[in-house]
Design a protein around this motif. Structure first.
Motif, PDB file in Angstrom:
ATOM      1  N   UNK A 170       0.851  -1.180   0.000  1.00  8.37           N
ATOM      2  CA  UNK A 170       0.000   0.000   0.000  1.00  8.37           C
ATOM      3  C   UNK A 170       0.898   1.245   0.000  1.00  8.37           C
ATOM      4  N   UNK A 171       0.427   2.255  -0.710  1.00  5.53           N
ATOM      5  CA  UNK A 171       1.198   3.493  -0.783  1.00  5.53           C
ATOM      6  C   UNK A 171       0.282   4.692  -0.554  1.00  5.53           C
ATOM      7  N   UNK A 172       0.850   5.882  -0.643  1.00  4.64           N
ATOM      8  CA  UNK A 172       0.091   7.112  -0.381  1.00  4.64           C
ATOM      9  C   UNK A 172      -1.048   7.293  -1.373  1.00  4.64           C
ATOM     10  N   UNK A 187      -6.924   7.491  -2.446  1.00  3.93           N
ATOM     11  CA  UNK A 187      -8.115   6.998  -3.154  1.00  3.93           C
ATOM     12  C   UNK A 187      -9.172   6.542  -2.150  1.00  3.93           C
ATOM     13  N   UNK A 188      -8.752   5.824  -1.122  1.00  4.55           N
ATOM     14  CA  UNK A 188      -9.698   5.372  -0.106  1.00  4.55           C
ATOM     15  C   UNK A 188     -10.335   6.559   0.618  1.00  4.55           C
ATOM     16  N   UNK A 189      -9.513   7.527   1.019  1.00  2.59           N
ATOM     17  CA  UNK A 189     -10.027   8.709   1.704  1.00  2.59           C
ATOM     18  C   UNK A 189     -10.999   9.468   0.812  1.00  2.59           C
ATOM     19  N   UNK A 190     -10.619   9.691  -0.434  1.00  8.05           N
ATOM     20  CA  UNK A 190     -11.456  10.423  -1.373  1.00  8.05           C
ATOM     21  C   UNK A 190     -12.775   9.679  -1.614  1.00  8.05           C
ATOM     22  N   UNK A 191     -12.702   8.371  -1.739  1.00 10.45           N
ATOM     23  CA  UNK A 191     -13.908   7.566  -1.970  1.00 10.45           C
ATOM     24  C   UNK A 191     -14.917   7.737  -0.835  1.00 10.45           C
ATOM     25  N   UNK A 192     -14.411   7.942   0.372  1.00 13.01           N
ATOM     26  CA  UNK A 192     -15.274   8.087   1.545  1.00 13.01           C
ATOM     27  C   UNK A 192     -15.638   9.539   1.838  1.00 13.01           C
ATOM     28  N   UNK A 193     -15.067  10.468   1.093  1.00 10.29           N
ATOM     29  CA  UNK A 193     -15.360  11.879   1.325  1.00 10.29           C
ATOM     30  C   UNK A 193     -14.622  12.449   2.523  1.00 10.29           C
ATOM     31  N   UNK A 194     -13.476  11.870   2.862  1.00 14.75           N
ATOM     32  CA  UNK A 194     -12.687  12.321   4.003  1.00 14.75           C
ATOM     33  C   UNK A 194     -11.524  13.185   3.543  1.00 14.75           C
ATOM     34  N   UNK A 228      -4.639   1.435  -9.644  1.00 14.46           N
ATOM     35  CA  UNK A 228      -4.562   1.478  -8.184  1.00 14.46           C
ATOM     36  C   UNK A 228      -5.858   0.972  -7.556  1.00 14.46           C
ATOM     37  N   UNK A 229      -6.996   1.329  -8.160  1.00  9.24           N
ATOM     38  CA  UNK A 229      -8.279   0.826  -7.654  1.00  9.24           C
ATOM     39  C   UNK A 229      -8.339  -0.691  -7.762  1.00  9.24           C
ATOM     40  N   UNK A 230      -7.859  -1.236  -8.864  1.00  8.70           N
ATOM     41  CA  UNK A 230      -7.830  -2.691  -9.032  1.00  8.70           C
ATOM     42  C   UNK A 230      -6.925  -3.345  -7.990  1.00  8.70           C
ATOM     43  N   UNK A 231      -5.809  -2.703  -7.673  1.00  9.10           N
ATOM     44  CA  UNK A 231      -4.917  -3.216  -6.626  1.00  9.10           C
ATOM     45  C   UNK A 231      -5.615  -3.206  -5.271  1.00  9.10           C
ATOM     46  N   UNK A 232      -6.411  -2.163  -5.008  1.00  6.59           N
ATOM     47  CA  UNK A 232      -7.162  -2.083  -3.750  1.00  6.59           C
ATOM     48  C   UNK A 232      -8.219  -3.184  -3.677  1.00  6.59           C
ATOM     49  N   UNK A 233      -8.800  -3.542  -4.812  1.00  7.20           N
ATOM     50  CA  UNK A 233      -9.762  -4.650  -4.860  1.00  7.20           C
ATOM     51  C   UNK A 233      -9.040  -5.954  -4.511  1.00  7.20           C
ATOM     52  N   UNK A 274     -12.026   0.823   5.249  1.00 12.93           N
ATOM     53  CA  UNK A 274     -12.315   1.851   6.257  1.00 12.93           C
ATOM     54  C   UNK A 274     -11.348   1.736   7.437  1.00 12.93           C
ATOM     55  N   UNK A 275     -11.113   0.504   7.858  1.00 15.72           N
ATOM     56  CA  UNK A 275     -10.183   0.276   8.965  1.00 15.72           C
ATOM     57  C   UNK A 275      -8.780   0.733   8.578  1.00 15.72           C
ATOM     58  N   UNK A 276      -8.375   0.440   7.353  1.00 16.45           N
ATOM     59  CA  UNK A 276      -7.050   0.855   6.884  1.00 16.45           C
ATOM     60  C   UNK A 276      -6.921   2.381   6.925  1.00 16.45           C
ATOM     61  N   UNK A 277      -7.953   3.089   6.463  1.00 14.34           N
ATOM     62  CA  UNK A 277      -7.933   4.557   6.479  1.00 14.34           C
ATOM     63  C   UNK A 277      -7.787   5.061   7.914  1.00 14.34           C
ATOM     64  N   UNK A 278      -8.563   4.490   8.826  1.00 17.36           N
ATOM     65  CA  UNK A 278      -8.515   4.924  10.227  1.00 17.36           C
ATOM     66  C   UNK A 278      -7.140   4.685  10.851  1.00 17.36           C
TER      67      UNK A 278
END
Length: 119
Positions: free
Chosen positions: A1-3, A8-15, A39-44, A71-75
């Motif tokens: 995982x990288x920045x 992408x995760x933060x943006x997807x959640x509106x954070x 990157x989205x495919x890698x997150x999947x 969500x847990x990863x973002x937190x």
């Protein structure tokens, strides 16, 4: 995982970039050729997002949604926000209040009296 993955995760959640705010969405639309598609495919593959097929609603792009693991990863991996001075904290409180008063007038009327800087 990288920045980029975290962003992408933060943006997807509106954070924001610190993983803070009210999560008001859970989607990211990208198609093959989009700058974030791989990157989205890698997150999947990592289990942090789920991929849904293209539709008219997404304009033909794939829809990616953040999983509970994402969500847990973002937190756990979002950086801590910078420390604020008392003045900065009061200014942000004034912005959140969304009143018709100018900042100085708001202060004179007692606004921000109980605001503390973040430790």
């Amino acid at each position: 995982m990288n920045a980029t993955h975290l962003h992408i995760l933060q943006h997807s959640l509106g954070l924001d970039e610190f993983g803070q705010g009210t999560s008001y969405r859970n989607h990211y639309v990208a198609s093959d050729g989009h700058h974030s598609f791989s990157e989205c495919c890698e997150l999947v593959e990592a289990g942090f997002m789920k991929r849904y097929p293209p539709s008219q609603l997404t304009g033909g792009g794939d829809l990616f949604a953040v999983t509970d693991a994402g969500r847990t990863y973002v937190a756990m991996h979002s950086p801590k926000p910078p420390k604020l001075t008392r003045g900065q904290a009061r200014y942000l409180a004034w912005l959140r209040e969304d009143c018709d008063l100018r900042f100085g007038e708001w202060l004179r009327r007692g606004g921000g009296r109980h605001v503390r800087a973040r430790p």
